[in-house]
Design an enzyme around this catalytic site. Structure first.
Site, short mmCIF file in Angstrom:
data_model
loop_
_atom_site.label_atom_id
_atom_site.label_comp_id
_atom_site.label_asym_id
_atom_site.label_seq_id
_atom_site.Cartn_x
_atom_site.Cartn_y
_atom_site.Cartn_z
N LYS A 286 50.36 63.75 -58.55
CA LYS A 286 50.10 62.67 -59.52
C LYS A 286 49.15 61.63 -58.90
O LYS A 286 48.12 61.99 -58.35
CB LYS A 286 51.42 62.06 -59.99
CG LYS A 286 52.37 63.07 -60.65
CD LYS A 286 53.59 62.40 -61.21
CE LYS A 286 54.50 63.37 -61.94
NZ LYS A 286 55.36 64.16 -61.04
N THR B 253 57.34 62.32 -56.29
CA THR B 253 56.54 63.51 -56.03
C THR B 253 55.35 63.10 -55.16
O THR B 253 55.09 61.92 -54.95
CB THR B 253 56.05 64.14 -57.34
OG1 THR B 253 55.39 63.14 -58.11
CG2 THR B 253 57.20 64.70 -58.14
#
Length: 434
Positions: free
Chosen positions: A245, A242
């Site tokens: 984060k 991703t």
């Protein structure tokens, strides 16, 4: 790198930044909720391991007119006209990803981490093929072959876990399962792994059984980019991640790979699984990758780990039982059994006390996933706000008080912690709230 600052007197009440006057005029209900969420993020110690604060530049990129444009295909090979500016934006994001991580190929179009992982299956496997990943209760991800996911329903998924005595992956067990099952794909990485992933060890096993190793670095991508965690490049032939984060970008995903997998992965993303990419997200990914390439981001990545280690040590001193005994990265997994409280009520008490995290299963958990024994937390967001190792003992003390107060149904004690948290955070700036 975002730095702590002393709050200054405001001429008016604090507001979301960039300001949203048109939204406020057109839909005050939604605008009020946005403002409320911004204030909530400002006033809470955000310890959810998969969350962070993006920069003002990333926020602005996600809100541009790029959201108006359809761009099915890839740069230079689109199915819609009018790509004179979109193509350079996507090319810039791809080039920055390749340079930052040192990979042959990058695709920045996946909408999120799960579709990115699904694209790997579509590119390299057929329904019924054997695939291997970490079991969800041990810290793996749903898309690594867990039973409730399409990846566990459409493929013959076999799993590895962690040792009961150490809470760590046992590569001898991984090798044993791989030799017995001969998977086509092996996934390493997951969602609740507090220790360094041995990419070289996994790669050796994958070579032995002629499998393709996939490293899912969704949680640790920013640490890898900043040199605070070993890189899977040169070991895993495909990398998924991703872009939020620890990487501190927008909600999106990327696939990176050796050159030989470029075409099948690209075809699996489009037209295999998706239509047009979200161009405003692509632009924000480009911005975040540019930020991650700066020298100060390396300091930031190492500060995340330093904060996690300091917080872990402080929690241990207060009697918390940490899975694997500590952490090597941003993530801490806590088994609350010894505290006499389950993860869900503890997480709710902590949230009321101004400390946001999530309840989570722990390895060999006797409780159900929706009411597990543990909590999961991470230090990326609080590091972005500017908190450092000196504040971690205080955070641990607040957590201890809140968990005990929640167990005793002491609402006043919970509220007292929340007030102290707000007082501390008032001295630390937040991108998106001014």
């Amino acid at each position: 790198m975002f730095r702590a600052t002393t709050s200054r007197a405001q001429k008016g009440p604090p507001v979301h930044q960039p300001d949203v006057p048109a939204l406020t005029a057109a839909d005050p209900d939604v605008a009020a909720l946005v403002q409320g969420e911004a204030q909530r993020q400002f006033e809470k110690i955000r310890l959810i391991a998969s969350e962070n604060y993006v920069s003002r530049a990333v926020l602005e990129a996600t809100g541009t007119v790029l959201t108006n444009k359809y761009s099915e295909g890839y740069a230079g090979k689109r199915y819609y006209e009018g790509q004179q500016f979109v193509d350079p934006i996507e090319t810039l994001a791809v080039d920055r990803a390749k340079a930052l991580f040192g990979v042959d190929h990058a695709n920045v179009q996946p909408y999120s981490g799960s579709p990115a992982n699904l694209a790997i299956y579509l590119a390299l496997a057929e329904p019924g093929d054997t695939v291997m990943g970490m079991a969800l209760p041990a810290g793996g991800h749903l898309t690594h072959g867990w039973s409730v996911s399409a990846t566990g329903k459409w493929f013959n998924a076999v799993r590895y876990g962690v040792r009961r005595d150490t809470g760590r992956v046992d590569l001898d067990e991984v090798r044993e399962v791989a030799l017995r099952e001969r998977p086509k794909l092996i996934f390493c990485g997951g969602t609740a792994i507090p220790r360094t992933i041995d990419f070289a060890g996994f790669a050796e096993i994958a070579r032995e059984v002629d499998a393709v190793l996939v490293a899912d670095i969704a949680h640790i991508a920013g640490l890898v980019a900043g040199g605070a965690h070993p890189s899977p490049v040169g070991h895993a032939r495909i990398i998924s991640t991703t872009t939020h984060k620890t990487l501190r970008g927008p909600r999106g995903a990327m696939l990176m790979s050796d050159a030989e997998f470029a075409k099948p992965l690209d075809k699996a993303v489009f037209p295999g699984l998706q239509g047009g990419p979200h161009n405003h997200t692509t632009a924000a990914i480009a911005v975040a990758l540019g930020e991650a390439a700066r020298p100060e981001f390396r300091d930031y990545a190492h500060a995340i780990v330093a904060n996690a280690k300091a917080l872990a040590e402080a929690l241990v001193e207060r009697g918390f039982d940490l899975v694997s005994g500590g952490t090597d990265n941003h993530l801490i997994l806590v088994d609350l059994t010894a505290k006499g409280v389950a993860g869900k009520p503890a997480a709710k008490a902590l949230d009321a006390a101004g400390i946001e995290l999530n309840y989570n299963t722990v390895p060999f958990d006797p409780r159900k996933p929706f009411d597990p024994s543990g909590i999961r937390l991470g230090t990326a967001a609080i590091t972005t706000r500017g908190l450092g190792v000196d504040q971690m003992p205080q955070v641990a003390e607040w957590m201890d008080r809140a968990v005990r107060a929640g167990a005793e149904d002491d609402a006043a004690a919970v509220a007292a912690v929340a007030a102290e948290v707000r007082e501390l955070l008032a001295g630390y700036s937040m991108p998106g709230w001014a």
